[in-house]
Design an enzyme around this catalytic site. Structure first.
Site, PDB file in Angstrom:
ATOM      1  N   LYS A 130       0.895  -1.146   0.236  1.00  0.00           N
ATOM      2  CA  LYS A 130       0.061  -0.235   0.015  1.00  0.00           C
ATOM      3  C   LYS A 130       0.925   1.400  -0.010  1.00  0.00           C
ATOM      4  O   LYS A 130       2.018   1.162   0.672  1.00  0.00           O
ATOM      5  CB  LYS A 130      -1.043   0.091   1.235  1.00  0.00           C
ATOM      6  CG  LYS A 130      -2.046   1.233   1.349  1.00  0.00           C
ATOM      7  CD  LYS A 130      -2.917   1.064   2.465  1.00  0.00           C
ATOM      8  CE  LYS A 130      -3.780   1.937   2.635  1.00  0.00           C
ATOM      9  NZ  LYS A 130      -4.701   2.020   3.736  1.00  0.00           N
ATOM     10  N   SER A 159      -9.914   2.161   2.914  1.00  0.00           N
ATOM     11  CA  SER A 159      -9.074   2.840   2.029  1.00  0.00           C
ATOM     12  C   SER A 159      -7.928   1.978   1.351  1.00  0.00           C
ATOM     13  O   SER A 159      -7.248   2.332   0.317  1.00  0.00           O
ATOM     14  CB  SER A 159      -8.217   3.924   3.018  1.00  0.00           C
ATOM     15  OG  SER A 159      -7.388   3.130   3.861  1.00  0.00           O
ATOM     16  N   SER A 201     -10.264  -0.304   6.987  1.00  0.00           N
ATOM     17  CA  SER A 201      -9.746  -0.229   5.763  1.00  0.00           C
ATOM     18  C   SER A 201      -8.717  -1.491   5.073  1.00  0.00           C
ATOM     19  O   SER A 201      -8.365  -1.296   4.029  1.00  0.00           O
ATOM     20  CB  SER A 201      -8.529   0.941   5.760  1.00  0.00           C
ATOM     21  OG  SER A 201      -9.087   2.244   5.812  1.00  0.00           O
TER      22      SER A 201
END
Lengths: 95, 484
Positions: B76, B151, B175
């Site tokens: 990420k 997210s 997330s």
């Protein structure tokens, strides 16, 4: 709590965010909506409850006061928008 | 190759059925061919990845390496990667090349993984649909007109579409688990403090935790094993030994007591999602688990509490982005105030600004007690609900999300509607507990997730239960039709 454009201008200044006058009302509406959601908290009486600042009950770990990092100023300043002689440059603060 | 599990890939590498270079090239080609439809990756790392793959091949040829040597993954874009742009999904960091690696990145590199690139995400991890990214939304591989969740939306979409074996993610209010559910994969958010936050760009420091998105619990276990552990560079890192997740993965679950909070099966829960979740619970019951009705009476307040605690911490954390030391700087500032205000206004997107302002307001003079202190008191009550529940049950389960993936653009104008996507995941973060989401039967062709919440540091138990479910069912195996 319902915020108006004056409140938003004040908050934006505290947060160091430039908000155009034309956008103040829209932010006031959105932030008020979020605050209304947040006010559901008032439904519960929390008097006497110890606030929880942190999920794990641990004490702050301290390290010995010894130098552990090497000087990497050049590497760190490589990402800066403007530097000179190892210093970060900003607009003139004092005339 | 892209359909094999991590342990199958590791065995294939050792048996010389393929090399890490071939495997890495295969995933790079898939990313180049398929990712334009998904936008799951912000920055590719092809050249460096092949160098690492070659080194892995040499190590394997010499009889060395571990279970992750030569395995291609994505990180990420919230994790700092030395020498590779780390944007956090924001214009603010569009030009930021970190001078060091996050601990999670360092550990996974030491374990031999090959970093293919950096996954798209909501800006500064603030969002539940991956639509707040400066680099554009990510599309759900099951239906590209829908959101992947957020997210960690890029991580989830890429893993689901078999563009990498697994990906790192972070979870502040859901997330990892929410996008895992909406993309039909397995995601685990460990106990707060289990994985180091060093080099992981901070959003809400008392809630943020790194974890894994993978195609199965067994794959997630291998990756988490390499990530987890004490780190002296993170002052809130837990000094608790890491269990051997592989050792307990195959344990039986006879006698397991599963608590079902009535607050997680409320009126907001889609009937189709509920049916799939109950079918998964029935599968666990068949393996000897017992279902117990419980209550988490303060859980419904977790969304309001979160939208005080998280913005308050974010307003403080994001104060560091000032246009001086790194990140975006506005053109021709007239004075220091102007430099701060315009650099931040230009560098941050709308959702980040909203949260900074809510946090600034909640922490401002005269409002602290009514908002932040009140939220911290309720956080105590929410955590106490879980402690009480774990007196009677081993694990708590329910849906990960109230619905399946919604269409892109449908909730962007209504922040509060967007926030309610995380209604079942947030309480876990507030309490600091580990949570995991596994795929259940699809609802009208779209994935849904079963959430498992464990007691502190019970990651091994959650992975074990999820693995047992995945041994008895095949919901986690089907690829999205266009990405098989």
């Amino acid at each position: 709590m319902t915020l108006d454009s004056t409140d938003v201008a004040k908050i934006a200044h505290l947060a160091r965010l430039k908000v155009a006058d034309a956008d103040l009302d829209a932010y006031a509406r959105e932030l008020s909506k979020i605050l209304h959601l947040v006010e559901q908290m008032d439904a519960v009486d929390t008097s006497g409850v110890t606030p929880m600042a942190h999920p794990l009950h641990m004490t702050q770990r301290l390290r010995p006061d010894a130098v552990t990092e090497t000087d990497q100023r050049e590497a760190f300043q490589a990402a800066a928008p403007a530097t000179e002689d190892g210093l970060y440059l900003v607009p003139r603060v004092i005339d | 190759m892209h359909d094999l599990s991590i342990s199958e890939l590791a065995a294939g590498l050792r048996a010389k059925h393929f090399s890490s270079r071939e495997l890495t090239e295969h995933f790079i080609q898939r990313l180049e061919r398929l990712d334009p439809a998904l936008n799951s990756c912000i920055t590719m790392n092809q050249d460096a990845a092949l160098v690492v793959a070659d080194a892995a091949d040499r190590q394997l040829a010499a009889g060395g390496g571990g279970p992750l040597t030569g395995i291609p993954i994505l990180h990420k874009d919230i994790f700092l990667t030395k020498g590779l742009r780390t944007s956090c999904g924001s214009r603010m960091l569009d030009n930021f090349v970190p001078p060091f690696d996050a601990t999670v990145v360092e550990r996974l590199a030491a374990a031999g993984t090959v970093m293919l690139g950096k996954a798209n995400m909501d800006e500064f991890a603030m969002g539940s649909s991956n639509e707040t990214s400066y680099y554009g939304p990510v599309h759900n591989p099951w239906d590209v007109a829908r959101v992947p969740g957020g997210s960690s939306g890029g991580s989830a979409a890429a893993v689901a579409a078999r563009l990498c074996t697994a990906a790192t993610g972070t979870d502040t209010g859901g997330s990892i688990r929410q996008p895992a559910a909406l993309c039909g994969i397995t995601g685990i958010k460990p106990t707060y403090g289990r994985c180091s936050r060093y080099g992981m760009i901070a959003f809400a420091s008392s809630l943020d935790q790194a974890g894994v998105l993978a195609r199965s619990a067994a794959d997630a276990a291998v990756v988490l094993q390499a990530m987890a552990g004490f780190d002296p560079r993170d002052s809130t890192s837990a000094e608790v030994p890491v269990a051997d997740y592989a050792e307990t993965l195959t344990d039986g679950i006879q006698g397991l007591r599963i608590g079902l909070p009535k607050e997680y099966f409320d009126a907001g829960l889609d009937a189709g999602v509920e049916a799939s979740v109950r079918a998964a619970l029935a599968a666990l019951e068949q393996q000897g688990a017992t279902l117990v009705d419980i209550s988490l009476p303060n859980a419904p307040l977790s969304v309001p509490v979160y939208y005080v605690v998280a913005p308050a911490e974010c307003s403080s954390n994001l104060a560091r982005f000032d246009g001086v030391r790194y990140g975006h700087r506005c053109e021709a500032p007239v004075d220091l105030q102007d430099l701060y205000e315009r650099s931040r206004a230009e560098g941050f997107g709308a959702e980040v600004k909203r949260r900074i302002m809510i946090g600034t307001y909640a922490l401002s003079a005269g409002y602290y007690d009514a908002y932040y202190l009140k939220a911290q008191q309720l956080r105590q009550l929410i955590a106490a609900d879980f402690r009480n529940a774990f007196q009677d049950v081993d694990v708590i389960m329910g849906p990960t999300t109230p619905t399946t993936a919604f269409a892109l653009g449908t909730k962007t104008d209504d922040p509060v509607a967007m926030y309610l996507n995380d209604i079942y995941t947030i309480a876990t973060n507030l309490a600091g507990l580990p949570g995991l989401s596994v795929p259940v039967a699809p609802v009208d062709g779209l994935p849904a997730g079963l959430q498992m919440i464990g007691d502190y540091f019970a990651e091994g138990r959650l992975l074990n239960i999820a693995h047992q479910l995945q041994q008895a069912t095949d919901w986690h195996l089907a690829p999205p039709p266009d990405f098989g």
